[in-house]
Design a protein around this motif. Structure first.
Motif, PDB file in Angstrom:
ATOM      1  N   HIS A 110      39.755  45.778  44.622  1.00  0.00           N
ATOM      2  CA  HIS A 110      40.727  46.815  44.283  1.00  0.00           C
ATOM      3  C   HIS A 110      40.086  48.196  44.382  1.00  0.00           C
ATOM      4  O   HIS A 110      40.661  49.138  44.956  1.00  0.00           O
ATOM      5  N   GLY A 170      45.203  45.767  46.665  1.00  0.00           N
ATOM      6  CA  GLY A 170      45.689  46.406  45.446  1.00  0.00           C
ATOM      7  C   GLY A 170      46.481  45.496  44.530  1.00  0.00           C
ATOM      8  O   GLY A 170      46.685  45.816  43.358  1.00  0.00           O
ATOM      9  N   ASN A 171      46.936  44.356  45.072  1.00  0.00           N
ATOM     10  CA  ASN A 171      47.800  43.468  44.290  1.00  0.00           C
ATOM     11  C   ASN A 171      47.263  42.042  44.228  1.00  0.00           C
ATOM     12  O   ASN A 171      48.014  41.096  43.987  1.00  0.00           O
ATOM     13  N   GLU A 182      38.294  43.164  40.827  1.00  0.00           N
ATOM     14  CA  GLU A 182      38.227  44.599  40.562  1.00  0.00           C
ATOM     15  C   GLU A 182      37.464  45.326  41.663  1.00  0.00           C
ATOM     16  O   GLU A 182      37.818  46.457  42.034  1.00  0.00           O
ATOM     17  N   THR A 184      42.819  47.550  37.331  1.00  0.00           N
ATOM     18  CA  THR A 184      43.219  46.240  37.846  1.00  0.00           C
ATOM     19  C   THR A 184      43.802  45.363  36.742  1.00  0.00           C
ATOM     20  O   THR A 184      44.818  44.695  36.932  1.00  0.00           O
ATOM     21  N   ARG A 218      36.849  38.080  37.752  1.00  0.00           N
ATOM     22  CA  ARG A 218      37.620  39.310  37.537  1.00  0.00           C
ATOM     23  C   ARG A 218      36.885  40.511  38.125  1.00  0.00           C
ATOM     24  O   ARG A 218      37.499  41.411  38.684  1.00  0.00           O
TER      25      ARG A 218
END
Length: 252
Positions: A9, A139-140, A6, A44, A2
């Motif tokens: 992002h 971003g996604n 992040e 995120t 994760r």
């Protein structure tokens, strides 16, 4: 894992900030004031569940609101003729967009082919619209994996357990904790009914061990996504790093 998502992002948000700074300089050359929007960094993995009963004793936390765009306020105050000139300088010819097909097959993104936004993109990525796909993926990155996780049979069963608990507490029609969080945000988090929903939601989460079980399911899908798209993600990071370097050079 994760943290890696992040980081990608956050890197895309840094690129967005540099692009805004380039646009500011370009608009100044056209005789217009322009500001880098003071927008809070996007989260995120926003927290919409996993609250303890103690955390929501006074209700769910209120989501932060997005401040008004100073550039929209500025443009609105211009005369009609000046506003048209402002929009032309910023967006160029809106009938001539550069389209980019997304790698995930979800559609296309249209970007200005001229104007200050296009010039900023060209500075950072080589040509107008060239960064659209990179920025979208960065971003996604987590979205497709999290959507797939929602359909997992274990997640469906977990949500059903929480929903049954909430129904027993007098809250019908809520399929998952995110729905309780969203309902409270719309009604007002300090409204007595919303506070009760928050408390009962947290209690039901504890009862079915919701947070840790959901995390395990989601992480399984996120790990699979990162493994499957490893090469693509490395390429995205490299593109974003290079874009930042070009922007720094242009702004020096």
């Amino acid at each position: 894992m994760r943290a890696e998502i992040e980081a990608v992002h956050a890197l895309s948000q840094t690129v967005g900030d540099f692009e805004s700074r380039l646009v500011v300089e370009c608009m100044r050359e056209h005789g217009f004031a322009h500001a880098v929007p003071n927008v809070p960094p996007a989260v995120t993995f926003p927290k919409t569940h996993g609250f303890s009963p103690a955390e929501v004793s006074g209700g769910f936390p209120k989501e932060s609101s997005v401040p008004p765009d100073p550039n929209a306020v500025y443009a609105k105050a211009l005369s009609p003729s000046e506003r048209k000139r402002y929009n032309n300088a910023l967006f160029g010819d809106r009938d001539e967009l550069v389209t980019h097909t997304l790698n995930d097959g979800s559609g296309e993104i249209g970007s200005p082919s001229s104007g200050c936004i296009a010039e900023a993109e060209a500075t950072m990525f080589g040509e107008p619209g060239a960064g659209a796909g990179v920025m979208y993926l960065a971003g996604n990155l987590a979205n497709s994996a999290l959507l797939a996780a929602q359909e997992d049979k274990d997640m469906v069963a977990l949500d059903a357990s929480w929903s049954e608990c909430m129904t027993s507490a007098g809250h019908e029609g809520l399929d998952e904790p995110d729905a309780a969080f969203g309902q409270a945000q719309q009604a007002g988090v300090r409204v007595p009914a919303s506070v009760r929903v928050a408390k009962d939601s947290a209690t039901c989460e504890v009862k079915v061990d919701y947070a840790s079980r959901r995390l395990a399911i989601e992480d399984r899908y996120l790990t699979g996504m990162m493994d499957a798209r490893e090469g693509e993600i490395v390429g995205v990071r490299d593109s974003l790093d290079q874009a930042i370097g070009r922007a720094e050079a242009a702004l020096a």
